[in-house]
Design an enzyme around this catalytic site. Sequence first.
Site, PDB file in Angstrom:
ATOM      1  N   ASP A   1      -3.495  10.260   1.988  1.00  0.00           N
ATOM      2  CA  ASP A   1      -3.549  10.482   0.542  1.00  0.00           C
ATOM      3  C   ASP A   1      -4.237  11.787   0.172  1.00  0.00           C
ATOM      4  O   ASP A   1      -5.282  11.807  -0.484  1.00  0.00           O
ATOM      5  CB  ASP A   1      -4.262   9.305  -0.136  1.00  0.00           C
ATOM      6  CG  ASP A   1      -3.646   7.960   0.215  1.00  0.00           C
ATOM      7  OD1 ASP A   1      -2.409   7.893   0.302  1.00  0.00           O
ATOM      8  OD2 ASP A   1      -4.402   6.986   0.406  1.00  0.00           O
TER       9      ASP A   1
ATOM     10  N   GLU B   1       7.576   4.819  -7.400  1.00  0.00           N
ATOM     11  CA  GLU B   1       6.855   3.777  -6.676  1.00  0.00           C
ATOM     12  C   GLU B   1       5.361   3.857  -6.937  1.00  0.00           C
ATOM     13  O   GLU B   1       4.746   2.896  -7.386  1.00  0.00           O
ATOM     14  CB  GLU B   1       7.132   3.890  -5.170  1.00  0.00           C
ATOM     15  CG  GLU B   1       6.454   2.821  -4.326  1.00  0.00           C
ATOM     16  CD  GLU B   1       7.110   1.448  -4.449  1.00  0.00           C
ATOM     17  OE1 GLU B   1       6.451   0.457  -4.106  1.00  0.00           O
ATOM     18  OE2 GLU B   1       8.270   1.378  -4.884  1.00  0.00           O
TER      19      GLU B   1
END
Length: 453
Positions: free
Chosen positions: A39, A213
Amino acid sequence: MPHRRRLLAWLTAALCATALLPGTAHADNPIVQHIYTADPAPLVHNGRVYLYTGHDEDGSTYFTMKDWRVWSSADMVNWTDHGSPMSLATFSWAKQDAWAGQAVERNGKFYWYVPVVNRATGRMAIGVGVADSPTGPFRDAIGRPLVENGEIDPTVFIDDNGQAYLYWGNPNLWYVRLNADMTSYSGGVTQIPLTTAGFGTRPNGGNRPTMYEEGPWVYKRNGTYYNVFAAKCCSEFIAYSTAPGPTGPWTYRGTVMPTQGSSFTNHPGIVDYKGSSYFFYHNGALPGGGGFTRSVAVEKFAYNADGSIPTINMTTGGPPPADTLNPYTRQEAETIAWGTGIETEPASEGGMNIGWIENGDTVKVRNVAFGAGAKSFTARVASASSGGTIEVRLGSATGTVVGRCTVPGTGGWQTWTSVSCPVSGVTGTQDVVLRFAGGSGYLFNVNWWQFTA
């Protein structure tokens, strides 16, 4: 010294030995090799790129994440490990799941927005860490969640007029208008309509008709607002939409990075730095890697003439150097383009040091500008054993040895001394590998190094 994660170290060393063979391309993705990272959230500040990441625990079979990490670079190839300046323990109300966040600077302070599970409610909530430095330490800015609706993946954006926005969401997409203090917001929590015109059409979408998403990354370029996000599932790809304003209306523009690699998730981050554009993502490319043991990587790219983002593919090479590294100023040993076998830890003298060094372990730094030549090499070292040797090599782990420094036992793993040795034949701009040699077991730690001209 803490227990060593032997399997990861061994596998990484095996991979890197292959990557460093003469004649092979520089394998500099993933950009961190000694822990799993995920991330990525880059931030450009004062001439450096600071990279905020999550940390997948070794051997994870779920998104087992307990802290966040910070790295920085001045050249996009050599990355300095700044350790973990924020963890679940930073937020007294957080129970688990140190998942994907993003940091931003405003008025000399750094605000890091992260999703964690609120112990009181059992739901995902967004917390805010604040620090006076991009590398922390961060503290809980408000002592409670900033906003909570059970969804994840905050991205933060400050518009040209000073208005800041926080976006987040899976399965939906939300935003709030942050106040100038960056720790409160005005108005309500607004849901962005997920239309197929705005976010694409998902094949067999069912109750999720669009491609969106999770993992939004919102920014502005040449008057256009971009929302780059993880699309579809599973496995995810990276897609993007654009809008004339920060809250829409959004128009779907297509794929940025196709489904690739061995992680079923991906997560984007985009910045401009030193005249070029860079796309950060994660995959599962390290040994032992996968969907729950991910690794951050980066690619250089150029926007198309109309402002659209080209298709970007994962590579093992990564971007070319954006600058040279100056060997005549002190360089932290944890500034690494590629490392094998080593790990890092906080150093008693401040910052981090590399440790758990065994015979044959290496650290590579790229694009080192020696100019007319170096005459000596100095390293700050510590050893609770009998020490060993630092071999200074050019190009690769099997490259020419231009110097050897003997490291003595110092009486402790954090008992530091400096050692120096002559070097010869070191001119121009070179990749440098420090290869560590000695007997069995852990040899020594290194805090920093420096050449003299």
